[in-house]
Design a protein around this motif. Sequence first.
Motif: not given
Length: 254
Positions: A39-47, A51-54, A56-68
Amino acid sequence: MQLVPGQDKGGPRRTLPNPGIDRFVAVGYFTAAVVGLGVVLLAGAMASRFYVSMGDAAQFPPLRTLHSSFAAGWILLAAHGFILACLPAVTGVPLWSRRLAFLQLGLFILAGIGIVFSTILDLSTGREYLNFSPVVSPVILLAAILMAVNLFASFRRTRKVLPVYAWMWGAGILLFLWTFLEAHLWLFPSYSRFLIRDMTVQWKSYGALVGSWNLMIYGLTFFCMDRLSGGTSARTHRLWRAVFWLAFGNALFI
């Protein structure tokens, strides 16, 4: 070999083999830890992609939360599993309660599910490592309490001199319990209403929280070194004791 008193008064003493690593506990915990790491690797890769493409910036915060959250969770889960699995080899007696160990594992899994739903429902708290609903926190706290009970009950059953890394495990779990509670002081208005007080307690407790599981990881490293050296160095070497106090001090003042 462990010496055990005979059954009859004045009768001969019998010996029982020293139990080794509890592989059943190890497999259960490490399987769950590997899933958490996935889950860490998947959420981190998606986040990172968002982040790079921006796009859909709204998806970054929840994915980062899941990752951390899962990053901290899988480290803690793997450390607890390794310690519980290795305890019989360290103490010379079976684990105090294997049932308690698997109950703790179930609580960790329940907490992981709660974090996922907390992220989906956007129940974030804005905290760095505890950015999930406070409803999940009692489950994690109870799992840590069960860990402490199993650990110290196993220590109490042994007649062996505990090695330095056992001190690290004990100090680590006690420090985790203290700092985990301290990290939730923001729930009280006397802290949350004052920014400086809230930030001071938050970052002090988070530093010690990381230090607490670092202590457990250092202890596991020492355990591996002790096994490779024949099982004597960790009980006698002054340098190892000095490293314990250095690690403990670092955990307190990190």
